[in-house]
Design a protein around this motif. Structure first.
Motif, PDB file in Angstrom:
ATOM      1  N   TRP A   1      -8.490  -8.473  -4.529  1.00  0.00           N
ATOM      2  CA  TRP A   1      -8.140  -7.598  -3.409  1.00  0.00           C
ATOM      3  C   TRP A   1      -8.851  -6.259  -3.576  1.00  0.00           C
ATOM      4  CZ3 TRP A   1      -2.053  -8.086  -3.294  1.00  0.00           C
ATOM      5  CH2 TRP A   1      -1.708  -9.395  -2.952  1.00  0.00           C
ATOM      6  N   LYS A   2      -9.062  -5.579  -2.462  1.00  0.00           N
ATOM      7  CA  LYS A   2      -9.634  -4.236  -2.524  1.00  0.00           C
ATOM      8  C   LYS A   2      -8.671  -3.302  -3.251  1.00  0.00           C
ATOM      9  CE  LYS A   2     -12.639  -4.229   1.552  1.00  0.00           C
ATOM     10  NZ  LYS A   2     -12.436  -5.589   2.060  1.00  0.00           N
ATOM     11  N   SER A   3      -9.241  -2.282  -3.881  1.00  0.00           N
ATOM     12  CA  SER A   3      -8.439  -1.281  -4.580  1.00  0.00           C
ATOM     13  C   SER A   3      -7.365  -0.714  -3.662  1.00  0.00           C
ATOM     14  CB  SER A   3      -9.353  -0.149  -5.056  1.00  0.00           C
ATOM     15  OG  SER A   3      -8.614   1.023  -5.307  1.00  0.00           O
ATOM     16  N   ARG A   4      -6.148  -0.614  -4.180  1.00  0.00           N
ATOM     17  CA  ARG A   4      -5.073  -0.052  -3.366  1.00  0.00           C
ATOM     18  C   ARG A   4      -5.263   1.445  -3.156  1.00  0.00           C
ATOM     19  NH1 ARG A   4       0.359  -1.046  -5.479  1.00  0.00           N
ATOM     20  NH2 ARG A   4      -0.446  -1.905  -7.403  1.00  0.00           N
TER      21      ARG A   4
ATOM     22  N   ILE B   1       0.850  -1.187   0.000  1.00  0.00           N
ATOM     23  CA  ILE B   1       0.000   0.000   0.000  1.00  0.00           C
ATOM     24  C   ILE B   1       0.884   1.235   0.000  1.00  0.00           C
ATOM     25  CG2 ILE B   1      -1.856   1.228   1.171  1.00  0.00           C
ATOM     26  CD1 ILE B   1      -2.566  -1.587   0.209  1.00  0.00           C
ATOM     27  N   GLY B   2       0.720   2.092  -1.000  1.00  0.00           N
ATOM     28  CA  GLY B   2       1.510   3.322  -1.073  1.00  0.00           C
ATOM     29  C   GLY B   2       2.366   3.394  -2.309  1.00  0.00           C
ATOM     30  N   GLU B   3       2.552   2.259  -2.999  1.00  0.00           N
ATOM     31  CA  GLU B   3       3.273   2.276  -4.267  1.00  0.00           C
ATOM     32  C   GLU B   3       2.363   2.833  -5.363  1.00  0.00           C
ATOM     33  OE1 GLU B   3       6.287   1.683  -4.677  1.00  0.00           O
ATOM     34  OE2 GLU B   3       7.048   0.080  -3.389  1.00  0.00           O
ATOM     35  N   ALA B   4       2.967   3.377  -6.416  1.00  0.00           N
ATOM     36  CA  ALA B   4       2.182   3.828  -7.564  1.00  0.00           C
ATOM     37  C   ALA B   4       1.465   2.637  -8.179  1.00  0.00           C
ATOM     38  CB  ALA B   4       3.097   4.483  -8.592  1.00  0.00           C
ATOM     39  N   VAL B   5       0.244   2.848  -8.625  1.00  0.00           N
ATOM     40  CA  VAL B   5      -0.588   1.766  -9.138  1.00  0.00           C
ATOM     41  C   VAL B   5      -0.508   1.706 -10.659  1.00  0.00           C
ATOM     42  CG1 VAL B   5      -2.941   0.859  -9.261  1.00  0.00           C
ATOM     43  CG2 VAL B   5      -2.175   2.034  -7.192  1.00  0.00           C
ATOM     44  N   ASN B   6      -0.322   0.511 -11.188  1.00  0.00           N
ATOM     45  CA  ASN B   6      -0.343   0.312 -12.637  1.00  0.00           C
ATOM     46  C   ASN B   6      -1.547  -0.552 -12.979  1.00  0.00           C
ATOM     47  OD1 ASN B   6       0.054  -0.177 -15.329  1.00  0.00           O
ATOM     48  ND2 ASN B   6       1.821  -1.524 -15.056  1.00  0.00           N
ATOM     49  N   ASP B   7      -2.679   0.093 -13.219  1.00  0.00           N
ATOM     50  CA  ASP B   7      -3.886  -0.670 -13.561  1.00  0.00           C
ATOM     51  C   ASP B   7      -4.309  -0.408 -15.012  1.00  0.00           C
ATOM     52  OD1 ASP B   7      -4.750   1.905 -13.174  1.00  0.00           O
ATOM     53  OD2 ASP B   7      -5.997   1.463 -11.437  1.00  0.00           O
ATOM     54  N   ASN B   8      -3.297  -0.172 -15.872  1.00  0.00           N
ATOM     55  CA  ASN B   8      -3.587  -0.073 -17.301  1.00  0.00           C
ATOM     56  C   ASN B   8      -4.142  -1.397 -17.805  1.00  0.00           C
ATOM     57  OD1 ASN B   8      -2.566   2.586 -17.554  1.00  0.00           O
ATOM     58  ND2 ASN B   8      -0.475   1.781 -17.662  1.00  0.00           N
ATOM     59  N   LEU B   9      -4.922  -1.340 -18.869  1.00  0.00           N
ATOM     60  CA  LEU B   9      -5.555  -2.545 -19.388  1.00  0.00           C
ATOM     61  C   LEU B   9      -4.524  -3.415 -20.106  1.00  0.00           C
ATOM     62  CD1 LEU B   9      -8.854  -1.053 -20.854  1.00  0.00           C
ATOM     63  CD2 LEU B   9      -8.435  -1.995 -18.580  1.00  0.00           C
ATOM     64  N   PRO B  10      -4.571  -4.735 -19.880  1.00  0.00           N
ATOM     65  CA  PRO B  10      -3.656  -5.629 -20.600  1.00  0.00           C
ATOM     66  C   PRO B  10      -3.998  -5.660 -22.084  1.00  0.00           C
ATOM     67  CG  PRO B  10      -5.269  -6.895 -19.367  1.00  0.00           C
ATOM     68  CD  PRO B  10      -5.475  -5.454 -18.984  1.00  0.00           C
ATOM     69  N   VAL B  11      -3.001  -5.726 -22.918  1.00  0.00           N
ATOM     70  CA  VAL B  11      -3.199  -5.712 -24.369  1.00  0.00           C
ATOM     71  C   VAL B  11      -2.508  -6.922 -24.981  1.00  0.00           C
ATOM     72  CG1 VAL B  11      -2.749  -4.446 -26.508  1.00  0.00           C
ATOM     73  CG2 VAL B  11      -3.320  -3.186 -24.411  1.00  0.00           C
ATOM     74  N   VAL B  12      -3.193  -7.616 -25.896  1.00  0.00           N
ATOM     75  CA  VAL B  12      -2.575  -8.697 -26.655  1.00  0.00           C
ATOM     76  C   VAL B  12      -1.699  -8.052 -27.725  1.00  0.00           C
ATOM     77  CG1 VAL B  12      -2.965 -10.733 -28.077  1.00  0.00           C
ATOM     78  CG2 VAL B  12      -4.553 -10.180 -26.224  1.00  0.00           C
ATOM     79  N   GLU B  13      -0.401  -8.371 -27.718  1.00  0.00           N
ATOM     80  CA  GLU B  13       0.551  -7.604 -28.501  1.00  0.00           C
ATOM     81  C   GLU B  13       0.573  -7.952 -29.988  1.00  0.00           C
ATOM     82  OE1 GLU B  13       4.323  -7.864 -26.606  1.00  0.00           O
ATOM     83  OE2 GLU B  13       3.707  -6.711 -24.846  1.00  0.00           O
TER      84      GLU B  13
END
Length: 455
Positions: free
Chosen positions: A299-302, A130-142
């Motif tokens: 898990w609950k949103s960070r 808890i406290g780190e920057a969050v990376n919740d970008n959408l996964p993309v098939v490359e």
């Protein structure tokens, strides 16, 4: 570091970052650290991150530098990792520098042991920070080849929309469990219909899944893809690559019967008749022994947990908590004949007298709308309520800025479900926790004659 360790005696420190100079202020520096509360018993490997501004002065007698002031929670913004963390799935972020040797020997030994235990634990189970920057970008098939080689599962329709969040989660975890059983990627809709009971407008509203749940952990721990992205890729390549779709509307078709399906996409379509259109029906009957809902993935949103951390930090992680259920239940004396009396300030003070010491921080998680109802308790305790900390989600807060960015520039309401989630999590971090129906009253949680039989 020594000052932080001495000041926050209820915390176990695991990592310190490097001190960061404050531009234009040579006698100030910012420092970040990772820690755990000494009595964190939530059953999960959870670390918190804080960063504070330290003000230094020079001792006139010894001519050595000493810390004269430590700022409030998250005041040391120079030590904060800026922006969302980027990188490929599974890539670890940069680790903070380990503690250095100017910390007293006994403390250094304790920190080293904590760090070693943390590393060995992290290697065997998921770690929540808890406290780190969050990376919740959408996964993309490359690439086209990656997409066409994949296998997917999607649930369409169903009665989960606009029900309670618990109803939604029960169905969603069934879908996730089936996808794992079939070794397929779950195609998920990130638009969650929030029931009117949680909204300020009193109407059902669409919200982003990532506002409530830790999507970064989910996408790192399971194979998922956003529905809109999936259909875009499907439209580009399904004809060219002759991708096939296996379609079923029958909830009686079990995951075991679908195990040998070779088609790229399995589509489950749910009808309009409730309760037969609930996603959770797939996991009933004989399937229940085969598919276990993967609760550990959700898990609950960070961002919400960051608010929990901030509230706990403002009480120095040294507080007791009480959950006081009132509202409609306190008014219904037929089902709860004693609740109103047992949760009155006088009764609460009598109950807490031998359990919570005078002068302690006391967090009151409650659905009582009029918080002045608890004013008599201020004579003995330093009382706190969720709304005492509303600056953590107002328009000047980090939460407001980040959730607005996540919602395409639209302001996000700190809604009823978020309030309950944060209230509950803060309550659970109290050193002594008192529940309404276990500790404050003999009334049954679900009304007269519904108490579980004593063993």
């Amino acid at each position: 570091m020594r000052t932080a360790i001495e000041k926050f005696s209820d915390l176990h420190f695991y990592r310190f970052g490097r001190p960061v100079a404050v531009p234009g202020s040579p006698m100030e520096c910012d420092l970040a650290w990772r820690f755990r509360p000494s009595e964190d018993t939530n059953g999960r490997t959870t670390y918190y991150k804080d960063y504070r501004r330290f003000t230094l002065t020079r001792d006139v007698d010894t001519c050595t530098l000493v810390v004269s002031n430590v700022g409030e929670y998250h005041s040391g913004t120079g030590a904060k990792r800026s922006g969302r963390r980027k990188g490929k799935k599974g890539k670890k972020g940069k680790r903070e520098a380990p503690v250095t040797d100017f910390v007293p020997a006994k403390t250094q030994m304790r920190l080293d042991e904590n760090a070693a235990n943390a590393d060995s634990t992290a290697a065997s189970e998921p770690v929540l920070v808890i406290g780190e920057a969050v990376n919740d970008n959408l996964p993309v098939v490359e690439s086209e080849s990656d997409f066409s080689r994949g296998k997917y599962l999607i649930y369409m329709g169903g009665g989960e929309r606009c029900k309670s969040m618990n109803h939604y989660v029960w169905g969603f975890l069934c879908a996730l469990g089936e996808a794992q059983y079939l070794n397929r990627t779950l195609v998920m809709d990130l638009n969650v219909c929030l029931n009117s009971r949680y909204t300020a407008t009193g109407k059902d509203e669409n919200r982003d899944f990532r506002l409530y749940f830790d999507f970064e952990h989910l996408k790192q721990s399971a194979s998922v893809i956003d529905q809109s992205q999936f259909w875009t890729d499907w439209g580009k390549w399904h004809k060219k690559d002759r991708l096939k779709n296996h379609y079923t509307e029958d909830i009686k078709v079990t995951p075991m019967q679908l195990r040998d399906v070779k088609d790229t996409l399995i589509m489950r379509k749910f009808g309009d008749v409730e309760p037969d259109n609930y996603w959770s029906r797939i996991c009933e009957g004989e399937t229940e022994a085969v598919i276990k809902r993967p609760w550990y993935l959700l898990w609950k949103s960070r961002r919400l947990m960051e608010i929990v951390s901030a509230i706990s930090s403002r009480m120095d992680w040294d507080f007791d908590s009480v959950h006081v259920v009132r509202g409609e239940k306190a008014q219904n004396t037929q089902l709860w004949p004693n609740l109103d009396r047992d949760t009155s300030p006088d009764s609460l003070l009598a109950t807490l007298n031998d359990k919570v010491g005078a002068g302690r921080h006391l967090y009151i998680a409650t659905n009582e709308p009029d918080k002045s109802f608890f004013d008599p308790m201020k004579s003995k305790y330093r009382t706190h309520f969720l709304d005492d900390f509303k600056d953590l989600w107002d328009e000047n807060s980090e939460w407001y800025t980040e959730t607005k960015e996540l919602s395409n520039g639209n302001a996000v309401e700190f809604d009823g479900y978020m309030r309950v989630a944060v209230d509950t999590e803060v309550f659970l971090r109290g050193k002594r926790k008192l529940e309404t129906f276990n500790d404050l009253t003999h009334d049954c949680k679900n009304g007269v004659n519904t108490c579980p039989a004593s063993s």
